[in-house]
Motif scaffolding. Sequence first.
Motif, PDB file in Angstrom:
ATOM      1  N   UNK A 258      -0.177   7.557  -1.962  1.00 10.99           N
ATOM      2  CA  UNK A 258      -0.578   6.961  -3.250  1.00 10.99           C
ATOM      3  C   UNK A 258       0.280   7.517  -4.389  1.00 10.99           C
ATOM      4  N   UNK A 259       0.465   8.854  -4.396  1.00 19.13           N
ATOM      5  CA  UNK A 259       1.237   9.490  -5.477  1.00 19.13           C
ATOM      6  C   UNK A 259       2.697   9.015  -5.468  1.00 19.13           C
ATOM      7  N   UNK A 260       3.291   8.945  -4.270  1.00 22.94           N
ATOM      8  CA  UNK A 260       4.695   8.509  -4.179  1.00 22.94           C
ATOM      9  C   UNK A 260       4.818   7.065  -4.638  1.00 22.94           C
ATOM     10  N   UNK A 261       3.905   6.192  -4.172  1.00 22.44           N
ATOM     11  CA  UNK A 261       3.952   4.774  -4.554  1.00 22.44           C
ATOM     12  C   UNK A 261       3.771   4.618  -6.066  1.00 22.44           C
TER      13      UNK A 261
ATOM     14  N   UNK B 173      -3.063   0.884  10.406  1.00 21.11           N
ATOM     15  CA  UNK B 173      -4.304   0.828  11.190  1.00 21.11           C
ATOM     16  C   UNK B 173      -4.203  -0.187  12.314  1.00 21.11           C
ATOM     17  N   UNK B 174      -3.663  -1.361  12.004  1.00 21.39           N
ATOM     18  CA  UNK B 174      -3.475  -2.378  13.041  1.00 21.39           C
ATOM     19  C   UNK B 174      -2.441  -1.939  14.074  1.00 21.39           C
ATOM     20  N   UNK B 175      -1.392  -1.265  13.609  1.00 22.25           N
ATOM     21  CA  UNK B 175      -0.374  -0.771  14.551  1.00 22.25           C
ATOM     22  C   UNK B 175      -0.989   0.258  15.501  1.00 22.25           C
ATOM     23  N   UNK B 176      -1.865   1.105  14.970  1.00 22.81           N
ATOM     24  CA  UNK B 176      -2.549   2.100  15.808  1.00 22.81           C
ATOM     25  C   UNK B 176      -3.456   1.413  16.824  1.00 22.81           C
ATOM     26  N   UNK B 177      -4.236   0.439  16.316  1.00 21.80           N
ATOM     27  CA  UNK B 177      -5.247  -0.218  17.138  1.00 21.80           C
ATOM     28  C   UNK B 177      -4.628  -1.085  18.229  1.00 21.80           C
ATOM     29  N   UNK B 178      -3.606  -1.822  17.867  1.00 18.26           N
ATOM     30  CA  UNK B 178      -3.100  -2.851  18.783  1.00 18.26           C
ATOM     31  C   UNK B 178      -1.765  -2.516  19.441  1.00 18.26           C
ATOM     32  N   UNK B 179      -1.028  -1.582  18.844  1.00 16.50           N
ATOM     33  CA  UNK B 179       0.308  -1.346  19.398  1.00 16.50           C
ATOM     34  C   UNK B 179       0.536   0.104  19.789  1.00 16.50           C
ATOM     35  N   UNK B 180      -0.531   0.901  19.758  1.00 15.11           N
ATOM     36  CA  UNK B 180      -0.420   2.294  20.202  1.00 15.11           C
ATOM     37  C   UNK B 180       0.447   3.173  19.325  1.00 15.11           C
TER      38      UNK B 180
ATOM     39  N   UNK C 161      -3.274   0.683   0.150  1.00 16.80           N
ATOM     40  CA  UNK C 161      -4.107  -0.210   0.963  1.00 16.80           C
ATOM     41  C   UNK C 161      -3.273  -0.962   1.998  1.00 16.80           C
ATOM     42  N   UNK C 162      -2.104  -1.423   1.567  1.00 15.32           N
ATOM     43  CA  UNK C 162      -1.258  -2.193   2.489  1.00 15.32           C
ATOM     44  C   UNK C 162      -0.743  -1.300   3.618  1.00 15.32           C
ATOM     45  N   UNK C 163      -0.196  -0.125   3.235  1.00 14.27           N
ATOM     46  CA  UNK C 163       0.366   0.773   4.254  1.00 14.27           C
ATOM     47  C   UNK C 163      -0.710   1.215   5.247  1.00 14.27           C
ATOM     48  N   UNK C 164      -1.894   1.629   4.717  1.00 20.66           N
ATOM     49  CA  UNK C 164      -2.937   2.139   5.615  1.00 20.66           C
ATOM     50  C   UNK C 164      -3.504   1.019   6.491  1.00 20.66           C
ATOM     51  N   UNK C 165      -3.626  -0.194   5.934  1.00 18.68           N
ATOM     52  CA  UNK C 165      -4.166  -1.299   6.736  1.00 18.68           C
ATOM     53  C   UNK C 165      -3.172  -1.719   7.826  1.00 18.68           C
ATOM     54  N   UNK C 166      -1.919  -1.872   7.429  1.00 21.72           N
ATOM     55  CA  UNK C 166      -0.904  -2.274   8.417  1.00 21.72           C
ATOM     56  C   UNK C 166      -0.804  -1.213   9.509  1.00 21.72           C
TER      57      UNK C 166
ATOM     58  N   UNK D 111      -5.352  11.103   7.832  1.00 16.96           N
ATOM     59  CA  UNK D 111      -5.932  10.588   6.582  1.00 16.96           C
ATOM     60  C   UNK D 111      -5.486  11.383   5.355  1.00 16.96           C
ATOM     61  N   UNK D 112      -5.187  12.685   5.565  1.00 18.39           N
ATOM     62  CA  UNK D 112      -4.806  13.474   4.386  1.00 18.39           C
ATOM     63  C   UNK D 112      -3.417  13.073   3.856  1.00 18.39           C
ATOM     64  N   UNK D 113      -2.746  12.166   4.543  1.00 18.49           N
ATOM     65  CA  UNK D 113      -1.466  11.657   4.036  1.00 18.49           C
ATOM     66  C   UNK D 113      -1.670  10.562   2.992  1.00 18.49           C
TER      67      UNK D 113
END
Lengths: 69, 132
Positions: free
Chosen positions: B116-119, B96-103, B89-94, B109-111
């Motif tokens: 999850x498995x590695x974490x 997501x913001x980097x994509x949205x605001x910082x290009x 959740x943290x990685x995907x949310x952070x 999504x398939x990553x």
Amino acid sequence: MRNRLKVLRAERDWSQGELAQRLGVSRQSVNAIETGKYDPSLPLAFKIARVFDLSIEAIFEDEAAAQDG
Amino acid sequence: MMQPKSPAMRRLMSRFWPLMAAYLVLLLSVGPIIDAPTASLGAYLLAGLPAAPLVGIIVVLALYLLEETDEFLKVRMVEALLWGLGALLIISTVWGFLELLAGAPRLPLHWLFPIFCVAMGLADLLARWRYR
């Protein structure tokens, strides 16, 4: 939670593996309980008490009660 | 030292690895079958095929929690699952913001499942060290 598991086990000359077998749990469980990193559920605490033929209070220390008293 | 596995853990492993192998086989074989991505029902079904074993892995993890009789090992697995989900959740949310605001480049999504498995794997290693 502090407990006397290691002492009681040593008195009976049981290894962690032997105690685990008597309790029907893994050796890791016995180690985690013994080192106070994991507090067993009430059913497991009763089982431990049965294995040592003691009361739960004779094995586990009620730290909150000790502080209140 | 290698710790002996509980019967439930042995069952989990015997179910997990065939599903992981099926995932890898499907992942490598479905791509070449679909020449060009088309929005048809057939293409959707085919493209979604590699995800089926991953659903199986979630079911297998749930079965482990139902079958494990050792309460400590069960707690350790629940902790690892929570760490895995938290990290995801943290990685995907952070990101997501980097994509949205910082290009930042798009995170496919398939990553998410491999993350999850590695974490979860790292959390399990940490738990083994913590409870050693």
